[in-house]
Design an enzyme around this catalytic site. Structure first.
Site, short mmCIF file in Angstrom:
data_model
loop_
_atom_site.label_atom_id
_atom_site.label_comp_id
_atom_site.label_asym_id
_atom_site.label_seq_id
_atom_site.Cartn_x
_atom_site.Cartn_y
_atom_site.Cartn_z
N ARG A 42 33.40 -116.33 35.98
CA ARG A 42 33.65 -116.17 37.42
C ARG A 42 32.33 -116.43 38.16
O ARG A 42 31.30 -116.75 37.55
CB ARG A 42 34.13 -114.74 37.70
N ASP A 54 31.40 -116.01 27.94
CA ASP A 54 31.42 -114.78 28.74
C ASP A 54 32.02 -113.68 27.89
O ASP A 54 32.61 -113.94 26.83
CB ASP A 54 32.27 -115.00 30.02
N ASP A 74 28.66 -112.70 24.01
CA ASP A 74 27.90 -111.56 24.53
C ASP A 74 26.44 -111.98 24.44
O ASP A 74 25.88 -112.09 23.34
CB ASP A 74 28.16 -110.30 23.70
N VAL A 75 25.81 -112.23 25.58
CA VAL A 75 24.45 -112.81 25.58
C VAL A 75 23.41 -111.90 24.92
O VAL A 75 22.32 -112.36 24.61
CB VAL A 75 23.96 -113.19 27.00
N ASN A 116 23.00 -118.11 32.93
CA ASN A 116 23.52 -117.58 34.20
C ASN A 116 23.95 -116.11 34.12
O ASN A 116 23.88 -115.40 35.12
CB ASN A 116 24.70 -118.45 34.64
N TYR A 157 16.11 -104.26 38.46
CA TYR A 157 16.68 -105.62 38.46
C TYR A 157 15.57 -106.62 38.81
O TYR A 157 15.44 -107.66 38.17
CB TYR A 157 17.81 -105.66 39.49
N LYS A 165 14.24 -109.95 36.83
CA LYS A 165 14.30 -111.31 37.39
C LYS A 165 12.91 -111.92 37.56
O LYS A 165 12.74 -113.14 37.44
CB LYS A 165 15.07 -111.30 38.71
N THR A 188 29.84 -113.05 45.64
CA THR A 188 30.57 -112.98 44.37
C THR A 188 30.84 -111.51 44.10
O THR A 188 30.48 -110.65 44.91
CB THR A 188 29.69 -113.54 43.23
N1 LIG Z 1 25.43 -112.87 43.69
C1 LIG Z 1 24.19 -112.81 44.13
O1 LIG Z 1 23.94 -112.43 45.29
C2 LIG Z 1 23.03 -113.22 43.24
C3 LIG Z 1 21.77 -113.32 43.83
C4 LIG Z 1 20.68 -113.67 43.04
C5 LIG Z 1 20.86 -113.95 41.69
N2 LIG Z 1 22.10 -113.86 41.13
C6 LIG Z 1 22.23 -114.13 39.70
O2 LIG Z 1 23.19 -115.14 39.48
C7 LIG Z 1 23.82 -114.96 38.20
C8 LIG Z 1 25.33 -114.98 38.38
O3 LIG Z 1 25.70 -113.93 39.26
P1 LIG Z 1 27.11 -113.82 40.01
O4 LIG Z 1 26.82 -113.46 41.39
O5 LIG Z 1 27.97 -114.99 39.68
O6 LIG Z 1 27.64 -112.48 39.29
P2 LIG Z 1 29.07 -112.12 38.67
O7 LIG Z 1 28.99 -110.67 38.35
O8 LIG Z 1 30.18 -112.61 39.54
O9 LIG Z 1 29.08 -112.98 37.33
C9 LIG Z 1 28.24 -112.67 36.25
C10 LIG Z 1 28.96 -113.05 34.97
O10 LIG Z 1 28.12 -112.68 33.87
C11 LIG Z 1 28.97 -112.13 32.88
N3 LIG Z 1 28.25 -111.26 31.95
C12 LIG Z 1 27.77 -110.02 32.18
N4 LIG Z 1 27.27 -109.49 31.05
C13 LIG Z 1 27.44 -110.42 30.08
C14 LIG Z 1 27.14 -110.48 28.70
N5 LIG Z 1 26.55 -109.45 28.06
N6 LIG Z 1 27.42 -111.61 28.02
C15 LIG Z 1 28.04 -112.65 28.64
N7 LIG Z 1 28.37 -112.65 29.94
C16 LIG Z 1 28.06 -111.55 30.65
C17 LIG Z 1 30.03 -111.36 33.66
O11 LIG Z 1 31.18 -111.06 32.86
C18 LIG Z 1 30.30 -112.32 34.80
O12 LIG Z 1 31.33 -113.24 34.49
C19 LIG Z 1 23.27 -113.63 37.66
O13 LIG Z 1 22.23 -113.88 36.75
C20 LIG Z 1 22.73 -112.94 38.90
O14 LIG Z 1 21.72 -112.01 38.61
C21 LIG Z 1 23.20 -113.50 41.89
#
Ligand SMILES: NC(=O)c1ccc[n+]([C@@H]2O[C@H](COP(=O)([O-])OP(=O)(O)OC[C@H]3O[C@@H](n4cnc5c(N)ncnc54)[C@H](O)[C@@H]3O)[C@@H](O)[C@H]2O)c1
Length: 258
Positions: A16, A37, A60-61, A87, A151, A155, A188
């Site tokens: 997602r 995922d 599972d990462v 990601n 967090y 990062k 998201t």
């Molecule tokens: N949304 C934001 O505002 C934002 C801002 C800065 C950075 N990010 C970064 O972007 C990336 C994606 O974020 P997003 O907004 O799409 O979040 P999201 O929560 O919608 O998606 C993250 C995905 O990672 C998966 N995930 C979590 N733990 C996992 C694991 N152990 N193994 C495999 N998959 C796993 C989740 O199931 C999910 O599908 C992340 O690294 C996040 O930190 C997001």
């Protein structure tokens, strides 16, 4: 421009959100993708929408064995790997005093160990293809986060791991580029969680007000959508970014211009 014809990409956490939007855009740009995922049902649905150009692999990462299985499935299906997108990530939204030690360990496992293991699992294949890696950092990996310092710590690690691996792989002559991307607030599931946690931390539980506060931090006048970041990732993964390595692409609506 920004084409990925004939390229094979692996994206972690792409069931997602930003990962799923990036997988879709990569397929539109001519790539085939494998997405991994822990959300199996959601991941299979995402792949179904992408047709023959995509496969789903449970991942599972935080587990080395899981990375090996997912990478084997990708090579078995597509024969090579050109792009890794690290990601998968989680956000806690708790202050230093509120977060438990378990919260911290979980953040480290997914946001840091996950990136290290992904890089190591993909490396033998990227050496063959002279491919590249895109790591999802954050603006919280460039400037401090008052909402979630833990967090931000993870990062910040991703930001410097990106630069360090770019240097190491360069020194070793691998021809592998490594870059990071730094999103602002993206709408998201994770983005929604930041509103809830901001509201909780200000003691109001008013998520709509928290959303407005966050919006005010973006000079461009809107919050981001997953496609905004997907476009940046596709650019970094493409040959158009062929002279970029160890770089961070900031896609934040101007947040860090302050
Ligand atoms: N949304 C934001 O505002 C934002 C801002 C800065 C950075 N990010 C970064 O972007 C990336 C994606 O974020 P997003 O907004 O799409 O979040 P999201 O929560 O919608 O998606 C993250 C995905 O990672 C998966 N995930 C979590 N733990 C996992 C694991 N152990 N193994 C495999 N998959 C796993 C989740 O199931 C999910 O599908 C992340 O690294 C996040 O930190 C997001």
């Amino acid at each position: 421009m920004n084409r990925l014809d004939g390229k094979i990409a692996f994206l972690s956490g792409a069931a997602r959100g930003i990962g799923a939007a990036t997988a879709k855009l990569m397929v539109e740009a001519g790539a085939k993708v494998a997405i991994g995922d822990v959300l199996d049902e959601r991941g299979r649905q995402t792949v179904k929408e992408l047709g023959d150009a995509a496969i789903y692999a449970h991942l599972d990462v935080t587990s080395e064995a899981s990375w090996a299985e997912a990478m084997d499935a990708t090579i078995a299906k597509f024969g090579k790997l050109d792009v890794l997108v690290n990601n998968a990530g989680i956000f806690n939204g708790k202050g230093v005093e509120e977060a438990s030690l378990d919260d911290w360990h979980r953040l480290v496992a997914v946001n840091l160990t996950g990136v290290v293991l992904g890089t190591r699992a993909a490396l033998p294949h990227l050496k063959k293809s002279k491919g590249n890696i895109v790591n999802l950092a954050s603006i919280a990996g460039l400037v401090g986060s008052q909402l979630d310092p833990l967090y931000s710590l993870t990062k910040g690690g991703v930001t410097l791991f990106t630069k360090s691996t770019a240097l190491e792989f360069g020194r070793k002559g691998y021809g592998i580029r490594v870059n990071s991307i730094h999103p602002g607030l993206i709408e998201t599931d994770m983005g929604e969680k930041t509103f809830v946690m901001r509201a909780a931390q200000t003691g109001t539980n008013d998520t709509e007000q928290a959303r407005k506060t966050t919006l005010g931090l973006h000079p461009i006048g809107r919050l981001g959508v997953a496609q905004d970041i997907a476009k940046g990732i596709v650019f970094l993964a493409s040959d158009d970014a062929g002279f970029m390595t160890g770089a961070g692409l900031v896609v934040d609506g101007g947040w860090t211009a302050h």
